[in-house]
Design an enzyme around this catalytic site. Sequence first.
Site, short mmCIF file in Angstrom:
data_model
loop_
_atom_site.label_atom_id
_atom_site.label_comp_id
_atom_site.label_asym_id
_atom_site.label_seq_id
_atom_site.Cartn_x
_atom_site.Cartn_y
_atom_site.Cartn_z
N TYR A 112 0.86 -1.19 0.00
CA TYR A 112 0.00 0.00 0.00
C TYR A 112 0.89 1.24 0.00
O TYR A 112 1.90 1.31 0.72
CB TYR A 112 -0.89 0.02 1.26
CG TYR A 112 -1.76 1.24 1.36
CD1 TYR A 112 -3.04 1.25 0.82
CD2 TYR A 112 -1.29 2.41 1.96
CE1 TYR A 112 -3.85 2.38 0.90
CE2 TYR A 112 -2.08 3.55 2.03
CZ TYR A 112 -3.36 3.53 1.50
OH TYR A 112 -4.15 4.65 1.57
N GLU A 200 -3.30 7.68 -4.03
CA GLU A 200 -3.16 6.35 -3.42
C GLU A 200 -2.95 5.27 -4.47
O GLU A 200 -3.61 5.27 -5.50
CB GLU A 200 -4.44 6.04 -2.63
CG GLU A 200 -4.44 4.68 -1.95
CD GLU A 200 -5.82 4.32 -1.41
OE1 GLU A 200 -6.04 4.52 -0.19
OE2 GLU A 200 -6.67 3.85 -2.17
#
Length: 398
Positions: A112, A200
């Site tokens: 992530y 993101e």
Amino acid sequence: MKIHEYQARQLLADAGIPVPGGKMVESVQDAAAEAKRLFAGGAGIVVVKAQVHAGGRGKAGFVKVCKDAAEAEKAAQFMLSNRMVSPQTPPEGLEVRRLLVAAGVDIAKEYYLAIVTDRARRTNTLIASAEGGVEIEHVAATRPDAIVKVALDPLCGLSAYQARETAFRLGFKGKQVAQAADAMMRLAGLFLAKDASLAEINPLVVTPASAEHPDGQVIAIDAKFNFDDNALFRHPDLRAMFDPTEEDPAEMRAREFELNYVSLDGNIGCLVNGAGLAMSTMDIVKLHGGDPANFLDVGGGATEQAITEAFRIILADPKVKGVLVNIFGGIMQCDRVARAVVASAKTVGFKVPLVVRLEGTNVAEARLVLDAARGEIPTMQSASDLADAARKVCAAVA
Ligand code: GDP
Ligand code: MN
């Protein structure tokens, strides 16, 4: 403003972050054709992904990894004819109008990576984890130590040493370290250049080792951006990515009339001028046991037509069981609001209780306008002050 994944992938690719090739399509036929093209071009697997402004697609069954074109066609058929329901959508789900058909990749590990504005720390922050993928929210909630946070310098942004250090902390090995650090640097650069509030990549993946790439390759296979609406004026490229079909229709209509409208869950429609007064109106409604159905600030200079449109938006909401008008006339003239109330009574009709509290510029004239129309608006009550207004409207919807 949010954008779709296929647009986000384009931004990453333009910034030099590796992203598999693919195409946005709007029909089953086009999805099948693109899948065929990718397989013919050497792709081992192809992913079909719903393009909606909500996450949790994988778990909802709206990200499908396909082994052949027939499977991709079936996935496209399913996604374009079913609404997607995930923890990030309304309970009734979202209609899927667009799909991304992209070359799939084999995954050794999912990471992530994000840059966000962290309001508590008052800095832009790099957030990274070696446990990326569809469980990241669960990881963040149960094992915060598995999430790395690095503050960005307000002037210099992310430094190369911070990116390298983070790559090591996440456990990237060999050639992966430089590739992961490079992705972090480029993402941070993109975040700044595009006035984003969120950039993101989840997941950022490492592919399995191969003869050509003994350490695997670091590739982004999902991306999400939020942009600062107040900076969009200097980003025509981003504005062109706006998809009105993903927005609340009432909020879109409000925007056309330059009204600040946000739909909420309660049953008291509020028409207010000024964001501060709108906030305190919501507070005092809550204090008296009520629940606002919306936040609507008509601003200072709204025309009678815009205010009438505001009433139309509020009254079109089936949740609304009562309406509270709370106007403090400074620049806004109370009589203009009063005339809009009367016009709305004629064109839309107040079938639900209406409580009006007006104060300030031209209030005497406004009262005359409302008094003259009292016969036509039997559900209308006047209030002497803010507390009286809140009490009356809460009693009316109870
Ligand atoms: P999200 O659930 O909306 O965040 O959608 P993602 O694009 O992140 O996909 C969800 C999950 O599907 C990922 O975490 C992967 O595990 C899997 N996935 C997505 N694309 C691929 C791919 O190209 N290959 C493989 N093997 N899995 C994929
Ligand atoms: Mn994802």
